[in-house]
Design a protein around this motif. Structure first.
Motif, PDB file in Angstrom:
ATOM      1  N   ARG A   1      -7.014   1.670  -4.912  1.00  0.00           N
ATOM      2  CA  ARG A   1      -8.156   1.008  -4.875  1.00  0.00           C
ATOM      3  C   ARG A   1      -9.226   1.568  -4.378  1.00  0.00           C
ATOM      4  O   ARG A   1     -10.442   1.810  -4.413  1.00  0.00           O
ATOM      5  N   ASP A   2      -8.838   2.571  -3.194  1.00  0.00           N
ATOM      6  CA  ASP A   2      -9.957   3.242  -2.446  1.00  0.00           C
ATOM      7  C   ASP A   2      -9.640   4.588  -2.616  1.00  0.00           C
ATOM      8  O   ASP A   2      -8.347   5.001  -2.384  1.00  0.00           O
TER       9      ASP A   2
ATOM     10  N   ALA B   1      -9.995   2.298  -9.411  1.00  0.00           N
ATOM     11  CA  ALA B   1     -11.207   2.740  -9.062  1.00  0.00           C
ATOM     12  C   ALA B   1     -11.846   3.973  -9.709  1.00  0.00           C
ATOM     13  O   ALA B   1     -10.990   4.892  -9.578  1.00  0.00           O
TER      14      ALA B   1
ATOM     15  N   THR C   1       0.894  -1.185  -0.051  1.00  0.00           N
ATOM     16  CA  THR C   1       0.020   0.021  -0.192  1.00  0.00           C
ATOM     17  C   THR C   1       0.847   1.321  -0.018  1.00  0.00           C
ATOM     18  O   THR C   1       2.216   1.288   0.083  1.00  0.00           O
TER      19      THR C   1
ATOM     20  N   ASN D   1      -9.633   6.640  -0.088  1.00  0.00           N
ATOM     21  CA  ASN D   1      -9.011   7.203   0.973  1.00  0.00           C
ATOM     22  C   ASN D   1      -7.441   6.868   1.123  1.00  0.00           C
ATOM     23  O   ASN D   1      -6.607   7.408   1.669  1.00  0.00           O
ATOM     24  N   ASP D   2      -7.229   6.089   0.137  1.00  0.00           N
ATOM     25  CA  ASP D   2      -5.559   5.792  -0.116  1.00  0.00           C
ATOM     26  C   ASP D   2      -4.918   6.764  -0.855  1.00  0.00           C
ATOM     27  O   ASP D   2      -3.737   6.723  -1.100  1.00  0.00           O
TER      28      ASP D   2
ATOM     29  N   VAL E   1     -11.661   7.203  -7.494  1.00  0.00           N
ATOM     30  CA  VAL E   1     -10.444   7.672  -7.155  1.00  0.00           C
ATOM     31  C   VAL E   1      -9.764   8.360  -8.330  1.00  0.00           C
ATOM     32  O   VAL E   1      -9.171   9.366  -8.026  1.00  0.00           O
TER      33      VAL E   1
END
Length: 946
Positions: free
Chosen positions: A642-643, A664, A619, A645-646, A667
């Motif tokens: 992928r998210d 995603a 990550t 928030n990442d 994103v």
């Protein structure tokens, strides 16, 4: 004497009568031109002014293109020539003189003059009108140049080369000689000789079809791929990484056998078979030549130059002196030439030249080092540094103390930067940007790339580095590199690059080393725990079988700042808490699966490259804590965001370059919606974005530096939209669409706003695409590659509108300008001659066959396309309708069983075409009238794999 105005008044109704009476149109036009000469002259004057304006615009566009090293389009050049002839025609001045000198209707002679002059004026007016229309219609003013038959090499003023060049020319002219050898010691000027001879071949215009210069330099192993790459590039052939070297060699031999060639092989250290790299051995029948240089007479003999060997000797005193002087400054030459007894400067200069023993490389390098010296004391110190005679030196090492003087003239920083260049393999190029990144990471220079490039220019000026064909790369002469290696030992630098090592160096070599280079070897295991607390740089890239590092490999590398492990098979990094000083880490093209848990401790890391890491599962948590990162490259990595928030890596405020992979759609929306990272994103990969059905390129406008977009395995993607004129234009240059099974539509507006800078397009495994007609709008496109698109039937779907026999069907093809009605002059309308001319025009079209009408349609598009590659397209039948391909060089068709039509009407449609590649089965089925004329000259067969 009759009044001219009365005569004209009488002739006007006569003209009408003639036309109504059915007199031929040509006679009617003649009478009209006689009667309306003054009006025609006024129209001609105005039209000439219009033509000059159009010509100025065209000339400006051509100048812009030629400044970019393109060449003027043949049609534009021909148009300019015709315009010049028209503009210098003295018809207007002659008319004025005749009208002023006499009355043109005063006699039968004057009437004849008026008739002839009127006819000329009318014809000239038609010519000018046509040139104006043609000039306004140009949309392509230039095209990229075809590779010249002889590619000019760097020009160097030579001294004392005349006898050797003369011998070389005689051997080339001899029908009994096919392979010529040139031998001599390192630095004697063999490469300069080949460069000079290459340029002479270009200047004298001999009938060789291609001359290829190749740097062999096989001191350890023969780099077949590099040699084949050079030949492929010069022949304009496609490069296929999937081919084996043996298959590629056979392919190149077939291509070269069809040409009369000269191959220049520079710096051959060991014997090799020409056929192994794709060069057919020349014979008297082919009249081709192979010229090679080597330091060894035996190698020349082994390569086949037993009867045609030229030995290069050291320069004679006079030539050596002239070469030395040619590299001095004006002030230094003035000091040498100053009059007066006991000129100490000249004496010291003579001593330096004598100590070089006629070795051109030493003369050039040392002369550059002393170029600015003017006082006797400065020259005395220089002479002391080069006091030993080197003429009798056997080999290179003994010459180093002569060449070292140039090194001593550098600053300490420049010296360290020079020694860093020795870490790279002996032959080949060095990326300037990569070099500067290394220097900045090791803190040899401040974090300023411009400073690094200035040092590179200083090393080039001192002849310690050499220019390459590319402005992005430099190289180091092998003699200079060996000088650097002799100095590197004192600096605790261990260089094992390109030595075919299979094991790591012994522990004793690690213990005191500050820099170690193990790049380009075959090391498989670094299962050691070296003690190297002083190690600052470790370069291990391009060891393709290296898959293991000891768990304690980094345990004593407390000083390490530069680590390059790219292009290896390593799967994990050992614990790296000891690498607290690390600033540069390259793990691209590795099989690394995750970053160590203590990776966040690399607080000083500025450059992290994880591109094309296909197994990475890490990550960004660790990366977000590396606050000093300036370069972060995760382009086409298996790990991506992928998210939404990442995406919280806003803390990377110094980030200048971001390559990223996104998984995603939400994103992507966050990143493209004025996100702080958008401005630094230069390479973007979209992969496995579920439920993303559409992509709009206008959404990327905040990514002002985006150069490459790679869309892969987005299974729900249906359409990609390049919105016309919406938002700021993109600077996107490379687009790849891969494994998109639902993609049906790519919408590009009437103006390819966001695609206007696209240079390369690759489309693969997009099974619902039926065509990509939109590529016709991409004027900058140079390479188009399509593969595994099962439903693609035509690259470009086009319909041809047949020419309508009705009046309106013709009128829309006629360009109008002020004073022209439906393509006819005002005088023709006045005298009712339009209908006759129109009927004649229609009749001509009626006599044409349907195929001739279709062929007459002019198709535009692909103005800069150089290469088209089509593979594994089971339904493909054609590319597009026949058209002009002014820059196309390569068409490659593989495993397209239904393909039967090339988009070429005749060879003039593709003036730069070099190769058509495909299987024999495909070629036999090809339905194209011109194929027989090019089979022997252009067609290269390739074998389709099952």
């Amino acid at each position: 004497m009759a009044d001219p105005s009365m005569i004209c008044a009488v002739l006007q109704p006569v003209c009408g009568f003639i036309n109504e009476a059915g007199v031929p149109a040509a006679t009617a036009r003649g009478v009209s031109s006689f009667a309306c000469i003054k009006r025609n002259l006024r129209d001609l004057t105005k039209a000439m002014e219009d033509l000059q304006a159009v010509e100025k615009v065209v000339r400006g566009q051509v100048a812009l293109e030629t400044n970019n090293l393109n060449e003027c389009h043949p049609q534009v050049s021909l148009w300019q020539t015709r315009v010049l002839h028209v503009l210098v025609d003295p018809i207007v001045q002659e008319s004025d003189q005749l009208f002023q000198s006499s009355c043109l209707c005063s006699s039968s002679l004057s009437l004849r003059k008026r008739y002839c002059l009127g006819k000329r004026v009318a014809e000239m007016l038609e010519d000018v009108d046509r040139l104006i229309r043609e000039g306004k219609q140009f949309d392509t003013f230039a095209s990229k140049r075809l590779p010249d038959s002889v590619e000019e090499q760097p020009r160097t003023k030579t001294f004392g080369f005349e006898p050797v060049l003369r011998d070389l020319g005689k051997y080339c002219d001899s029908t009994n000689v096919s392979i010529i050898g040139v031998c001599g010691p390192g630095g004697v000027g063999k490469t300069t000789l080949l460069n000079t001879f290459n340029n002479e071949l270009k200047a004298c215009g001999r009938d060789y079809q291609v001359v290829i210069m190749i740097e062999v330099s096989n001191s350890k192993t023969l780099n077949k791929a590099a040699i084949q790459s050079t030949i492929t590039d010069r022949l304009g052939l496609p490069w296929d990484d999937r081919q084996t070297e043996e298959a590629r060699a056979r392919f190149l031999m077939k291509a070269l056998r069809r040409k009369k060639f000269v191959i220049l092989l520079d710096d051959v250290w060991n014997k090799f078979q020409l056929e192994d790299v794709g060069i057919p051995t020349p014979d008297s029948e082919s009249k081709s030549k192979v010229i090679l240089t080597s330091r060894s007479v035996d190698v020349c003999y082994q390569m086949g130059a037993q009867q045609s060997l030229i030995k290069m000797e050291y320069l004679e005193k006079e030539a050596a002196w002239e070469l030395f002087r040619s590299n001095l400054s004006t002030q230094a030459i003035a000091a040498i030439d100053s009059s007066g007894p006991n000129n100490a400067v000249k004496q010291h200069a003579n001593a330096i030249v004598q100590s070089c023993g006629g070795l051109p490389l030493a003369l050039k390098v040392i002369a550059s080092a002393v170029a600015g010296l003017t006082t006797p004391s400065e020259w005395s110190l220089a002479m002391q540094a080069t006091k030993h005679d080197i003429k009798d030196i056997d080999g290179i090492p003994e010459m180093f103390h002569k060449l070292k003087y140039s090194y001593d003239k550098l600053t300490q920083t420049q010296q360290q930067c020079f020694l860093y260049c020795t870490l790279f393999p002996e032959y080949g190029s060095i990326s300037k940007d990569q070099l500067v990144e290394y220097w900045m990471a090791e803190e040899l220079i401040p974090p300023d790339p411009n400073r690094g490039h200035r040092i590179i220019n200083r090393l080039l000026s001192a002849c310690l580095l050499e220019s390459c064909g590319s402005d992005l790369e430099v190289k180091m002469h092998h003699i200079i590199r060996h000088l650097g290696l002799s100095l590197a030992v004192q600096q605790k630098i261990v260089v094992k690059a390109g030595m075919n090592l299979e094991k790591a160096p012994p522990h004793r070599e690690w213990r005191t080393a500050r820099r170690i280079s193990l790049m380009y070897n075959d090391i498989r295991d670094l299962g050691i725990s070296p003690e190297c607390k002083d190690l600052v740089t470790l370069l291990v890239q391009n060891n393709p079988n290296l898959d293991k590092l000891s768990p304690t490999f980094f345990q004593s590398m407390y000083s390490l700042k530069v680590l390059d492990l790219s292009h290896t098979r390593i799967k994990e990094l050992p614990l790296c808490s000891t690498l607290a000083k690390l600033k540069f880490l390259n793990l691209s093209h590795t099989f690394i699966e995750r970053l160590p848990e203590d990776f966040w401790m690399l607080k000083k890391l500025r450059h992290l490259d994880l591109s094309v890491t296909k197994a990475l599962k890490e990550t960004l948590d660790n990366c977000s804590k590396l606050y000093k990162l300036r370069v972060l490259n995760l382009f086409r990595s298996n790990y991506g965001i992928r998210d939404v928030n990442d995406l919280n890596i806003d803390s990377l405020r110094d980030l200048e370059f971001l390559g990223i992979t996104i998984y995603a759609e939400d994103v992507l929306k966050k990143l493209t919606n004025t996100h702080p990272l958008a401005k630094s994103t230069q390479r973007l990969s979209l992969k496995h974005c579920e439920q993303m059905q559409s992509i709009q390129i206008s959404d990327f406008t905040h990514m002002v530096q985006l150069r490459e977009l790679y869309v892969e395995s987005c299974l729900d993607l249906i359409q990609l939209i390049a919105d016309p004129d919406k938002g700021k234009a993109s600077c996107l240059q490379i687009l790849t669409l891969a494994r998109l099974p639902s993609l049906q539509t790519i919408l590009v507006g009437s103006s390819p706003h966001h695609f206007r800078n696209l240079l390369e397009i690759t489309i693969s495994h997009c099974h619902k695409l039926h065509d990509i007609t939109w590529v016709l709008k991409l004027d900058a496109l140079e390479k188009l590659s399509i593969s595994h698109c099962n439903e693609l039937e035509q690259v470009v779907q086009e319909t041809i509108n047949k020419v309508d026999n009705r009046r309106g069907g013709i009128e829309h093809n006629i360009v109008q300008r002020s004073g022209i009605i439906n393509g006819f002059s005002e005088e023709q309308e006045i005298h009712c001659m339009v209908e006759d001319a129109y009927n004649e025009h229609v009749k001509g079209y009626q006599n044409k066959t349907e195929n001739e009408q279709i062929k007459g349609v002019h198709h535009v598009g692909f103005p800069k396309l150089r290469a088209m590659v089509l593979t594994d397209l089971p339904k493909l039948t054609a590319i597009c309708n026949p058209r002009d391909f002014p820059c196309l060089e390569i068409i490659r068709v593989e495993r397209c069983p239904r393909f039967t039509a090339l988009p070429l009407g005749q060879m003039s449609d593709c003036p730069k075409l070099k190769q058509i590649c495909g299987s024999y089965d495909w070629w036999k089925k090809l339905e194209w009238n011109g194929k027989e004329t090019i089979e022997n000259k252009y067609f290269i067969p390739i074998k389709d794999e099952d």
